[in-house]
Design a protein around this motif. Sequence first.
Motif, PDB file in Angstrom:
ATOM      1  N   ASP A 144      27.474   6.792  -2.864  1.00 27.78           N
ATOM      2  CA  ASP A 144      27.635   5.065  -2.925  1.00 27.78           C
ATOM      3  C   ASP A 144      28.924   5.798  -4.003  1.00 27.78           C
ATOM      4  N   ALA A 173      22.422   7.106  -2.674  1.00 27.34           N
ATOM      5  CA  ALA A 173      23.028   5.401  -2.963  1.00 27.34           C
ATOM      6  C   ALA A 173      21.803   4.888  -4.953  1.00 27.34           C
ATOM      7  N   ASN A 174      22.985   5.617  -5.443  1.00 30.07           N
ATOM      8  CA  ASN A 174      22.706   5.036  -6.992  1.00 30.07           C
ATOM      9  C   ASN A 174      22.896   4.385  -8.049  1.00 30.07           C
ATOM     10  N   GLY A 175      23.834   3.874  -7.690  1.00 32.22           N
ATOM     11  CA  GLY A 175      24.288   2.651  -7.892  1.00 32.22           C
ATOM     12  C   GLY A 175      25.831   2.145  -9.221  1.00 32.22           C
ATOM     13  N   THR A 204      17.209   3.682   6.068  1.00 27.56           N
ATOM     14  CA  THR A 204      17.421   3.707   4.867  1.00 27.56           C
ATOM     15  C   THR A 204      16.505   3.789   4.871  1.00 27.56           C
ATOM     16  N   ASP A 206      13.856   5.567   0.888  1.00 33.20           N
ATOM     17  CA  ASP A 206      13.888   5.889  -0.372  1.00 33.20           C
ATOM     18  C   ASP A 206      14.104   7.211  -0.313  1.00 33.20           C
ATOM     19  N   VAL A 227      21.169   5.669   4.081  1.00 31.63           N
ATOM     20  CA  VAL A 227      21.186   5.314   3.219  1.00 31.63           C
ATOM     21  C   VAL A 227      19.971   5.801   2.323  1.00 31.63           C
ATOM     22  N   ARG A 229      18.181   5.025  -1.133  1.00 30.12           N
ATOM     23  CA  ARG A 229      18.623   4.638  -2.186  1.00 30.12           C
ATOM     24  C   ARG A 229      17.597   5.316  -3.433  1.00 30.12           C
ATOM     25  N   THR A 230      18.524   5.656  -4.757  1.00 28.85           N
ATOM     26  CA  THR A 230      18.140   6.608  -5.592  1.00 28.85           C
ATOM     27  C   THR A 230      18.526   5.605  -6.271  1.00 28.85           C
ATOM     28  N   THR A 231      17.710   6.199  -7.941  1.00 27.13           N
ATOM     29  CA  THR A 231      18.047   5.936  -9.426  1.00 27.13           C
ATOM     30  C   THR A 231      18.575   6.963  -9.800  1.00 27.13           C
TER      31      THR A 231
END
Length: 267
Positions: A144, A173-175, A204, A206, A227, A229-231
């Motif tokens: 991202d 997308a880990n921010g 989108t 997980d 997309v 969404r990850t950490t």
Amino acid sequence: MTSIVVNELATILERQALRCREVVIDTAATEVGCHLGGSLSVVEILLATMAIADTEEGSAVVLSKGHAAAALYAALHVRGVLSEHPAVSYGRAGSALTGHPGKDMPGVLFPTGSLGHGAAYAVGWALSRRLLARPGRTFAIVGDGELQEGLVWEALQVAAAKKVDDLTLIVDANGGQNDGYVADISPLGDLAARLRAFGAVVETVDGHSVPALLDALTTGSGLRAIVARTTKAKGVSTAEGLSKSHYVRIGKQRAHQWKSALAGVNR
């Protein structure tokens, strides 16, 4: 794929994901360290995408966020492509296991160092497959933070203009990014809407759920974007979600501690 096959594959990939995280942590414990955060966040995405590409003739995976090379090498090792443990020669002079994937690595279609280039390579590859009437899908994995590179959006504009089918863009997308958090540096806004504006069908999911990734990767057609969404630094509780986990060099003792207590992963 039938639900039974998907479930069996998911179980295998979840085991591989744990092993990949151990290998990445070992790589962070070398003299040079590695991009830990983004490597640990992309593990399931890499494994699921590679597994799907294996089942489809001519399909290819491009890791555009090349700084996550430690995760790529770990995946190749766990999948049996690389026999030697990556931490043995990672980042050393003369080694093919460079900090960003190079052309001498098996399983690497394009070298990806400067961010954004992999997405453009993937669009060109997908377009060439169509022009040559060759089968196979192309999967491009981007970060991202990488979406701040204009080249990604230029590549998508070409894909839309040329009606490039059989291309899937997966966003890890880990921010986080090198200098902090994406939301603080250059917010993406409604990312799904932006991707749809280029004609992509967007989903989108997980990014740490293997079943969700497999489902998204095997449904739909045409230009698609997932997309995920990850950490950042997923699996290491003391580093998860922290921007400072972007690039890490640790000692052997800490590596042992992290591997012994991988957070959120069932052995």
